[in-house]
Design a protein around this motif. Structure first.
Motif, PDB file in Angstrom:
ATOM      1  N   HIS A  39       0.865  -1.360  -0.165  1.00 36.83           N
ATOM      2  CA  HIS A  39       0.135  -0.148  -0.045  1.00 36.83           C
ATOM      3  C   HIS A  39       0.879   1.297   0.098  1.00 36.83           C
ATOM      4  N   VAL A  40       2.162   1.154   0.679  1.00 32.94           N
ATOM      5  CA  VAL A  40       2.956   2.289   0.694  1.00 32.94           C
ATOM      6  C   VAL A  40       3.387   2.547  -0.955  1.00 32.94           C
ATOM      7  N   TYR A  41       3.549   1.467  -1.572  1.00 30.76           N
ATOM      8  CA  TYR A  41       4.137   1.315  -2.879  1.00 30.76           C
ATOM      9  C   TYR A  41       2.825   2.020  -3.753  1.00 30.76           C
ATOM     10  N   LEU A  42       1.722   1.747  -3.482  1.00 30.75           N
ATOM     11  CA  LEU A  42       0.511   2.212  -4.352  1.00 30.75           C
ATOM     12  C   LEU A  42       0.495   3.764  -4.233  1.00 30.75           C
ATOM     13  N   VAL A  43       0.850   4.262  -2.869  1.00 33.40           N
ATOM     14  CA  VAL A  43       0.775   5.849  -2.700  1.00 33.40           C
ATOM     15  C   VAL A  43       2.065   6.502  -3.598  1.00 33.40           C
ATOM     16  N   ALA A  44       2.937   5.735  -3.577  1.00 36.36           N
ATOM     17  CA  ALA A  44       4.281   6.176  -4.397  1.00 36.36           C
ATOM     18  C   ALA A  44       4.061   6.205  -5.569  1.00 36.36           C
ATOM     19  N   VAL A  45       3.427   5.387  -6.176  1.00 36.69           N
ATOM     20  CA  VAL A  45       3.248   5.002  -7.915  1.00 36.69           C
ATOM     21  C   VAL A  45       3.143   6.068  -8.381  1.00 36.69           C
ATOM     22  N   PRO A  46       2.295   7.155  -8.512  1.00 36.94           N
ATOM     23  CA  PRO A  46       2.080   8.449  -9.122  1.00 36.94           C
ATOM     24  C   PRO A  46       3.514   9.217  -9.264  1.00 36.94           C
ATOM     25  N   ALA A  47       3.988   9.295  -7.978  1.00 38.70           N
ATOM     26  CA  ALA A  47       5.300  10.261  -7.918  1.00 38.70           C
ATOM     27  C   ALA A  47       6.241   9.547  -8.632  1.00 38.70           C
ATOM     28  N   LEU A  48       6.343   8.154  -8.637  1.00 37.29           N
ATOM     29  CA  LEU A  48       7.467   7.233  -9.088  1.00 37.29           C
ATOM     30  C   LEU A  48       7.395   7.424 -10.864  1.00 37.29           C
ATOM     31  N   GLY A  51       8.193  11.060 -11.987  1.00 37.40           N
ATOM     32  CA  GLY A  51       9.290  11.452 -11.786  1.00 37.40           C
ATOM     33  C   GLY A  51      10.436  11.010 -12.771  1.00 37.40           C
ATOM     34  N   GLY A  52       9.969   9.686 -13.115  1.00 39.37           N
ATOM     35  CA  GLY A  52      11.203   8.694 -13.806  1.00 39.37           C
ATOM     36  C   GLY A  52      10.477   7.903 -15.068  1.00 39.37           C
ATOM     37  N   GLY A  53       9.217   8.016 -15.124  1.00 39.34           N
ATOM     38  CA  GLY A  53       8.546   7.199 -16.098  1.00 39.34           C
ATOM     39  C   GLY A  53       8.495   5.579 -15.593  1.00 39.34           C
ATOM     40  N   SER A  54       8.097   4.806 -16.725  1.00 34.49           N
ATOM     41  CA  SER A  54       8.053   3.320 -16.175  1.00 34.49           C
ATOM     42  C   SER A  54       8.881   2.333 -17.250  1.00 34.49           C
ATOM     43  N   PRO A  56      12.388   0.381 -18.784  1.00 33.69           N
ATOM     44  CA  PRO A  56      13.401  -0.355 -18.050  1.00 33.69           C
ATOM     45  C   PRO A  56      14.350   0.460 -17.667  1.00 33.69           C
ATOM     46  N   GLY A  57      14.667   0.463 -16.460  1.00 35.11           N
ATOM     47  CA  GLY A  57      15.840   1.155 -15.747  1.00 35.11           C
ATOM     48  C   GLY A  57      15.387   2.469 -14.637  1.00 35.11           C
ATOM     49  N   SER A  58      14.152   2.556 -14.964  1.00 39.57           N
ATOM     50  CA  SER A  58      13.298   3.773 -14.030  1.00 39.57           C
ATOM     51  C   SER A  58      13.177   3.047 -12.506  1.00 39.57           C
ATOM     52  N   ILE A  59      12.910   3.985 -11.459  1.00 40.56           N
ATOM     53  CA  ILE A  59      12.529   3.585 -10.083  1.00 40.56           C
ATOM     54  C   ILE A  59      11.378   2.610 -10.040  1.00 40.56           C
ATOM     55  N   TYR A  60      10.324   3.067 -10.846  1.00 45.30           N
ATOM     56  CA  TYR A  60       9.025   2.309 -10.952  1.00 45.30           C
ATOM     57  C   TYR A  60       9.494   0.910 -11.554  1.00 45.30           C
ATOM     58  N   TRP A  61      10.103   0.902 -12.478  1.00 49.88           N
ATOM     59  CA  TRP A  61      10.457  -0.440 -13.232  1.00 49.88           C
ATOM     60  C   TRP A  61      11.163  -1.331 -12.193  1.00 49.88           C
TER      61      TRP A  61
END
Length: 400
Positions: A39-48, A51-54, A56-61
Motif C-alpha cells: 500500500h505504501v508502493y501504491l501511494v508512491a506510484v504516481p510520483a514514481l 518523476g522517472g517514467g516506467s 526499464p531502468g526507472s525506479i518504478y520499473w
C-alpha cells in the motif's frame, strides 16, 4: 445424531496432534508486512511514474518488474493468507474427535467482526479529525479512487457487515469477506478435501482452473474460495506432507531442493509482474500468469512447513512478533497510511512511508492487546457456550 460434526477419515490421512506449526505464524507476519509495503508502493506510484517514467531502468520499473517486487506483492500476500486460513482453520476440525460447527462459527464470527468494527471506528475517527482534501493526491490514484474523504452511518453499517464488495473506510476488509464465507462453508470444504485426498494433484489443478475461470469472468467467489480449498487439502494431507519432508531431508541434495521450492514459489507468486512486457495484465496469457500466483502462495506455505532454513527464519523472534500482531497490522495500517497521505500529499510519499511503517507497527501492538486479544477470549467462550448448547438441544430432540 449429535450437535457436533464428526469427520471420518482413515488413520493414514489424519493429521497427528503435532506441535503448533509456529513457522506459519511467522509467514503470516511477513505477509502482513508485505501488504503494508504494497500500500505504501501504491501511494508512491504516481510520483514514481511522473518523476522517472516506467521504462526499464526507472525506479518504478525496478520496484515493479524485477525481483524487488516480492517486497510489495500485497495482492499475492493475501493469497498466502487465504491458503494459510484454509490450512490452520481446517486443522482443528480434522484433529478433534467431534467438531462443533455451530461453536466454531460463532467463535469465528466474534474473532473476525470485533477487530473489524474496531478498525472501522479508527478509520472513521481519522476521517473526522483529519479532513481529507482530495486535491493533495493524484487524480485516478489508488488513494483518490478507493479511500473515503467522508462517510455516512449507512455506509459504515454496510461495510461493518462484511457483505459488500468495496470498503472505502478501510479497504483491506474486502479479504475478510472471503474469510467469513470460508468459515461458513468449512464443513463442505473439509468433506470435499477428505473425499479427494488421494487425488490431491487433480484437486489442486481443479482449484486452479476454477480460480482462473473466476479471474476470467470476474466472479470473485470462484477466484478466491478455491485458494482456501488448497489450504484445506494441505491440512487433510499434513501428516503425509511431514512424512514426505522427513524422508527428503535424508537425501544428499535436500538443501538444494528446499532452495528450489522457495525460489520457485516466489517466482510463481510475482512472475506475472516480471512478464508484463510480454504478457499484458488484461490479456489471456497475463491472467494465466496472474493465476499462477495461487500456486506460488501454496508453495510458500508448503515451504514454511518442510524447508528447514525457511522454517528457522520464520521461527525467529522478529517473524514471530510480526505473526502475533499480523491481523492487527493488517487492519490498522491503511487508515494510518491514507490519513498521512491526505495530510502531506502523495508527492511526499517517502515522508508518509517513514512515518507510517513504524507508527503502524506500534499501533498494531496496541490494537492487538486492546482489541484482538479480548476478541480471542470472547471467541473461545462463545464457541464453548454455543457448542454445549447445540449438543443439549440435539440430545433433547433425539430423546423425544
Amino acid at each position: 445424531m449429535t450437535g457436533q460434526l464428526a469427520i471420518v477419515r482413515p488413520p493414514s490421512t489424519t493429521p497427528a496432534p503435532a506441535r503448533r506449526l509456529s513457522a506459519l505464524d511467522g509467514l503470516r507476519g511477513v505477509a502482513a508486512l508485505i501488504v503494508m509495503f504494497h500500500h505504501v508502493y501504491l501511494v508512491a506510484v504516481p510520483a514514481l511514474r511522473s518523476g522517472g517514467g516506467s521504462a526499464p531502468g526507472s525506479i518504478y520499473w525496478w520496484v515493479s518488474e524485477t525481483p524487488v517486487k516480492i517486497l510489495t506483492a500485497g495482492s499475492e500476500a493475501v493469497l498466502v493468507f487465504f491458503v494459510l486460513s484454509g490450512l490452520v482453520v481446517a486443522l482443528p476440525a480434522l484433529r478433534a474427535p467431534r467438531f462443533s460447527w455451530p461453536g466454531f462459527l460463532s467463535g469465528r464470527i466474534a474473532r473476525i467482526y470485533l477487530p473489524v468494527w474496531a478498525s472501522l471506528a479508527i478509520g472513521t475517527a481519522l476521517i473526522w479529525f483529519f479532513p481529507r482534501n482530495i486535491r493533495v493526491v493524484t487524480p485516478g490514484s489508488w488513494v483518490a479512487d478507493t479511500n473515503a474523504t467522508s462517510t455516512t452511518a449507512a455506509a459504515l453499517l454496510n461495510q461493518a457487515s462484511l457483505t459488500t464488495a468495496s470498503y472505502d473506510v478501510n479497504n483491506v476488509l474486502w479479504s475478510l469477506r472471503w474469510e467469513l464465507a470460508f468459515s461458513v462453508l468449512l464443513p463442505l470444504f473439509v468433506l470435499v478435501a477428505v473425499l479427494v485426498r488421494r487425488h490431491w494433484l487433480l484437486a489442486v489443478f481443479a482449484a486452479f482452473a476454477l480460480g482462473l475461470l473466476g479471474l476470467l469472468t470476474n466472479i470473485d467467489a470462484l477466484r478466491y474460495l478455491p485458494v482456501f480449498f488448497i489450504g484445506t487439502l494441505m491440512a487433510v494431507r499434513l501428516e503425509s506432507i511431514q512424512d514426505w519432508s522427513r524422508r527428503c531431508l535424508c537425501r544428499p541434495n535436500a538443501h538444494r531442493w528446499g532452495v528450489a521450492l522457495v525460489v520457485g514459489s516466489l517466482a510463481l507468486l510475482v512472475g506475472h509482474w516480471w512478464a508484463q512486457p510480454l504478457a499484458a495484465p488484461g490479456s489471456l496469457l497475463g491472467k494465466v500468469l496472474t493465476q499462477l500466483a495461487v500456486l506460488g502462495a501454496a508453495g510458500l506455505v508448503l515451504s514454511a512447513i518442510i524447508v528447514p532454513f525457511l522454517r528457522r527464519a520464520l521461527d525467529s523472534r522478529p517473524s514471530q512478533w510480526l505473526g502475533r500482531v499480523s491481523f492487527s497490522l493488517y487492519l490498522v495500517h491503511v487508515p494510518i497510511l491514507v490519513t498521512l497521505t491526505f495530510i502531506f500529499g502523495d508527492d511526499k510519499w517517502w515522508l508518509v512511508a517513514l512515518i507510517t511503517v513504524p507508527l503502524a507497527l506500534v499501533i498494531s501492538w496496541g490494537f492487538h492487546v486492546a482489541v484482538e486479544r479480548p476478541s480471542h477470549r470472547l471467541a473461545r467462550r462463545t464457541a464453548h457456550t454455543v457448542a454445549a448448547g447445540a449438543t443439549r438441544i440435539v440430545e433433547r430432540v433425539t430423546k423425544r
